[in-house]
Motif scaffolding. Structure first.
Motif, PDB file in Angstrom:
ATOM      1  N   ALA A  51       0.817  -1.218   0.000  1.00 31.31           N
ATOM      2  CA  ALA A  51       0.000   0.000   0.000  1.00 31.31           C
ATOM      3  C   ALA A  51       0.850   1.268   0.000  1.00 31.31           C
ATOM      4  O   ALA A  51       0.317   2.372  -0.092  1.00 31.31           O
ATOM      5  N   GLY A  52       2.177   1.115   0.155  1.00 35.32           N
ATOM      6  CA  GLY A  52       3.068   2.279   0.174  1.00 35.32           C
ATOM      7  C   GLY A  52       2.935   3.114   1.431  1.00 35.32           C
ATOM      8  O   GLY A  52       3.036   4.339   1.384  1.00 35.32           O
ATOM      9  N   VAL A  53       2.681   2.440   2.581  1.00 32.23           N
ATOM     10  CA  VAL A  53       2.544   3.160   3.853  1.00 32.23           C
ATOM     11  C   VAL A  53       3.414   2.502   4.918  1.00 32.23           C
ATOM     12  O   VAL A  53       3.928   1.409   4.729  1.00 32.23           O
ATOM     13  N   ASP A  54       3.532   3.172   6.050  1.00 31.75           N
ATOM     14  CA  ASP A  54       4.272   2.637   7.184  1.00 31.75           C
ATOM     15  C   ASP A  54       3.432   1.560   7.885  1.00 31.75           C
ATOM     16  O   ASP A  54       2.218   1.721   8.023  1.00 31.75           O
ATOM     17  N   PRO A  55       4.070   0.469   8.350  1.00 26.85           N
ATOM     18  CA  PRO A  55       3.304  -0.579   9.059  1.00 26.85           C
ATOM     19  C   PRO A  55       2.515  -0.040  10.257  1.00 26.85           C
ATOM     20  O   PRO A  55       1.422  -0.526  10.550  1.00 26.85           O
ATOM     21  N   ALA A  56       3.053   0.975  10.932  1.00 26.62           N
ATOM     22  CA  ALA A  56       2.339   1.537  12.089  1.00 26.62           C
ATOM     23  C   ALA A  56       0.995   2.135  11.675  1.00 26.62           C
ATOM     24  O   ALA A  56       0.027   2.098  12.444  1.00 26.62           O
ATOM     25  N   LEU A  57       0.926   2.665  10.451  1.00 32.78           N
ATOM     26  CA  LEU A  57      -0.331   3.246   9.967  1.00 32.78           C
ATOM     27  C   LEU A  57      -1.383   2.149   9.748  1.00 32.78           C
ATOM     28  O   LEU A  57      -2.563   2.350  10.047  1.00 32.78           O
ATOM     29  N   VAL A  58      -0.948   0.997   9.254  1.00 35.48           N
ATOM     30  CA  VAL A  58      -1.880  -0.123   9.073  1.00 35.48           C
ATOM     31  C   VAL A  58      -2.480  -0.504  10.426  1.00 35.48           C
ATOM     32  O   VAL A  58      -3.694  -0.687  10.564  1.00 35.48           O
ATOM     33  N   MET A  59      -1.629  -0.601  11.450  1.00 33.75           N
ATOM     34  CA  MET A  59      -2.102  -0.957  12.796  1.00 33.75           C
ATOM     35  C   MET A  59      -3.010   0.142  13.357  1.00 33.75           C
ATOM     36  O   MET A  59      -4.004  -0.149  14.007  1.00 33.75           O
ATOM     37  N   GLN A  60      -2.661   1.411  13.087  1.00 34.42           N
ATOM     38  CA  GLN A  60      -3.478   2.521  13.574  1.00 34.42           C
ATOM     39  C   GLN A  60      -4.889   2.453  12.970  1.00 34.42           C
ATOM     40  O   GLN A  60      -5.876   2.662  13.665  1.00 34.42           O
ATOM     41  N   TYR A  61      -4.977   2.157  11.675  1.00 35.82           N
ATOM     42  CA  TYR A  61      -6.270   2.121  11.002  1.00 35.82           C
ATOM     43  C   TYR A  61      -7.074   0.875  11.351  1.00 35.82           C
ATOM     44  O   TYR A  61      -8.295   0.923  11.440  1.00 35.82           O
ATOM     45  N   PHE A  62      -6.396  -0.270  11.529  1.00 33.38           N
ATOM     46  CA  PHE A  62      -7.133  -1.535  11.638  1.00 33.38           C
ATOM     47  C   PHE A  62      -6.952  -2.275  12.954  1.00 33.38           C
ATOM     48  O   PHE A  62      -7.668  -3.232  13.208  1.00 33.38           O
ATOM     49  N   GLY A  63      -5.998  -1.868  13.787  1.00 28.80           N
ATOM     50  CA  GLY A  63      -5.898  -2.431  15.134  1.00 28.80           C
ATOM     51  C   GLY A  63      -5.041  -3.676  15.251  1.00 28.80           C
ATOM     52  O   GLY A  63      -4.197  -3.767  16.120  1.00 28.80           O
ATOM     53  N   GLU A  67      -8.048  -8.146  12.695  1.00 33.74           N
ATOM     54  CA  GLU A  67      -9.073  -7.159  12.321  1.00 33.74           C
ATOM     55  C   GLU A  67      -8.936  -6.761  10.849  1.00 33.74           C
ATOM     56  O   GLU A  67      -9.926  -6.636  10.138  1.00 33.74           O
ATOM     57  N   LEU A  68      -7.695  -6.557  10.403  1.00 34.41           N
ATOM     58  CA  LEU A  68      -7.460  -6.217   9.002  1.00 34.41           C
ATOM     59  C   LEU A  68      -7.964  -7.343   8.104  1.00 34.41           C
ATOM     60  O   LEU A  68      -8.649  -7.108   7.108  1.00 34.41           O
ATOM     61  N   PHE A  69      -7.646  -8.562   8.478  1.00 38.00           N
ATOM     62  CA  PHE A  69      -8.060  -9.740   7.722  1.00 38.00           C
ATOM     63  C   PHE A  69      -9.580  -9.811   7.615  1.00 38.00           C
ATOM     64  O   PHE A  69     -10.149  -9.948   6.528  1.00 38.00           O
ATOM     65  N   THR A  70     -10.246  -9.680   8.746  1.00 38.27           N
ATOM     66  CA  THR A  70     -11.705  -9.749   8.764  1.00 38.27           C
ATOM     67  C   THR A  70     -12.309  -8.654   7.893  1.00 38.27           C
ATOM     68  O   THR A  70     -13.220  -8.906   7.096  1.00 38.27           O
ATOM     69  N   HIS A 123     -15.176 -11.032  16.807  1.00 35.56           N
ATOM     70  CA  HIS A 123     -14.489 -10.397  15.668  1.00 35.56           C
ATOM     71  C   HIS A 123     -15.405 -10.351  14.449  1.00 35.56           C
ATOM     72  O   HIS A 123     -15.503  -9.331  13.770  1.00 35.56           O
ATOM     73  N   ALA A 124     -16.069 -11.480  14.155  1.00 35.69           N
ATOM     74  CA  ALA A 124     -16.952 -11.524  12.987  1.00 35.69           C
ATOM     75  C   ALA A 124     -18.124 -10.559  13.168  1.00 35.69           C
ATOM     76  O   ALA A 124     -18.494  -9.836  12.242  1.00 35.69           O
ATOM     77  N   ARG A 125     -18.698 -10.528  14.373  1.00 35.44           N
ATOM     78  CA  ARG A 125     -19.829  -9.641  14.652  1.00 35.44           C
ATOM     79  C   ARG A 125     -19.424  -8.181  14.470  1.00 35.44           C
ATOM     80  O   ARG A 125     -20.156  -7.383  13.882  1.00 35.44           O
ATOM     81  N   ALA A 126     -18.233  -7.838  14.956  1.00 34.55           N
ATOM     82  CA  ALA A 126     -17.751  -6.454  14.811  1.00 34.55           C
ATOM     83  C   ALA A 126     -17.543  -6.105  13.339  1.00 34.55           C
ATOM     84  O   ALA A 126     -17.949  -5.034  12.883  1.00 34.55           O
ATOM     85  N   ALA A 127     -16.922  -7.025  12.591  1.00 34.52           N
ATOM     86  CA  ALA A 127     -16.666  -6.756  11.169  1.00 34.52           C
ATOM     87  C   ALA A 127     -17.979  -6.663  10.391  1.00 34.52           C
ATOM     88  O   ALA A 127     -18.160  -5.767   9.565  1.00 34.52           O
ATOM     89  N   LEU A 128     -18.887  -7.581  10.648  1.00 38.18           N
ATOM     90  CA  LEU A 128     -20.178  -7.546   9.950  1.00 38.18           C
ATOM     91  C   LEU A 128     -20.986  -6.328  10.376  1.00 38.18           C
ATOM     92  O   LEU A 128     -21.695  -5.727   9.563  1.00 38.18           O
ATOM     93  N   GLY A 129     -20.854  -5.936  11.643  1.00 38.63           N
ATOM     94  CA  GLY A 129     -21.529  -4.732  12.123  1.00 38.63           C
ATOM     95  C   GLY A 129     -21.033  -3.487  11.404  1.00 38.63           C
ATOM     96  O   GLY A 129     -21.823  -2.615  11.033  1.00 38.63           O
ATOM     97  N   ARG A 130     -19.707  -3.417  11.177  1.00 41.67           N
ATOM     98  CA  ARG A 130     -19.159  -2.278  10.429  1.00 41.67           C
ATOM     99  C   ARG A 130     -19.684  -2.291   8.997  1.00 41.67           C
ATOM    100  O   ARG A 130     -19.983  -1.246   8.420  1.00 41.67           O
ATOM    101  N   GLN A 131     -19.789  -3.495   8.418  1.00 40.69           N
ATOM    102  CA  GLN A 131     -20.301  -3.587   7.054  1.00 40.69           C
ATOM    103  C   GLN A 131     -21.765  -3.141   7.014  1.00 40.69           C
ATOM    104  O   GLN A 131     -22.166  -2.395   6.119  1.00 40.69           O
ATOM    105  N   ILE A 132     -22.555  -3.588   7.970  1.00 42.21           N
ATOM    106  CA  ILE A 132     -23.964  -3.182   8.046  1.00 42.21           C
ATOM    107  C   ILE A 132     -24.064  -1.668   8.205  1.00 42.21           C
ATOM    108  O   ILE A 132     -24.858  -1.014   7.525  1.00 42.21           O
ATOM    109  N   ASP A 133     -23.223  -1.087   9.073  1.00 41.91           N
ATOM    110  CA  ASP A 133     -23.237   0.367   9.267  1.00 41.91           C
ATOM    111  C   ASP A 133     -22.902   1.101   7.963  1.00 41.91           C
ATOM    112  O   ASP A 133     -23.538   2.085   7.608  1.00 41.91           O
TER     113      ASP A 133
END
Length: 195
Positions: A51-63, A67-70, A123-133
């Motif tokens: 993605a051309g970004v710092d690994p810390a940014l990936v963790m900042q955005y996705f935790g 979580e990133l995988f889901t 984890h699945a509920r949180a990811a699906l909840g974000r998708q629903i939102d």
């Protein structure tokens, strides 16, 4: 000349746009790497590099990597708020096509686990909840947006489970574009306001 107030608003908008674009690049890279290497062999560093970004940014955005995988594999990208129903349906069907093309074993393991392991279920509920939102935000507010979005997400999840985990013959034997063509009117009905 824009006023200082307009300039700040433009800057703020472009920063939000840049963040969305960066998140989309990270998710695109993650989807490719998870599909190619599976969960265990994909690293946050490799996703960041793609993605051309710092690994810390990936963790900042996705935790976390989980979580990133889901988010990357199971959740459709949230459409822009001004997207029409056709754009939303196109995005949903594109995500389904990715799943029907073959999920990495890590995704299948997570899907199996979400019914028996409370942590995986959370984890699945949180990811699906974000998708629903995300989907609900693109729907008219007076038309049960959250319920409609939950029905869309549940439908796509059911198709993925039937195809990938249960190996239902009619789903396995049909080309992904045929499945998408048959699902399109149902998804359109759920995402388009009543006349």
């Amino acid at each position: 000349m824009p006023t200082p107030h307009q300039s700040r608003a433009d800057h703020h908008q472009s920063r939000a746009d840049r963040r969305r674009a960066t998140e989309a690049r990270i998710l695109d890279g993650a989807r490719e790497l998870f599909a190619e290497r599976g969960f265990d062999r994909t690293t946050i560093r490799a996703v960041a590099t793609s993605a051309g970004v710092d690994p810390a940014l990936v963790m900042q955005y996705f935790g976390s990597k989980r979580e990133l995988f889901t988010t990357a594999v199971q959740a459709a990208p949230a459409p822009p708020p001004d997207a029409g129903p056709d754009t939303l349906v196109d995005q949903l069907l594109a995500t389904l096509g990715l799943k029907l093309g073959g999920l990495p074993e890590g995704t299948l393991a997570m899907m199996r686990s979400m019914l028996t392991d409370p942590a995986a279920a959370d984890h699945a509920r949180a990811a699906l909840g974000r998708q629903i939102d995300g989907i609900g935000a693109a729907l008219p507010e007076d038309e049960d947006p959250e319920l409609r979005a939950a029905l869309v997400v549940s439908t796509l999840l059911g198709v993925s489970v039937g195809h990938q985990m249960l190996g239902l013959s009619p789903l396995r034997e049909a080309p992904a574009d045929r499945i998408a063509a048959l699902l399109r009117p149902a998804l359109a009905a759920l995402t388009t306001p009543a006349p």
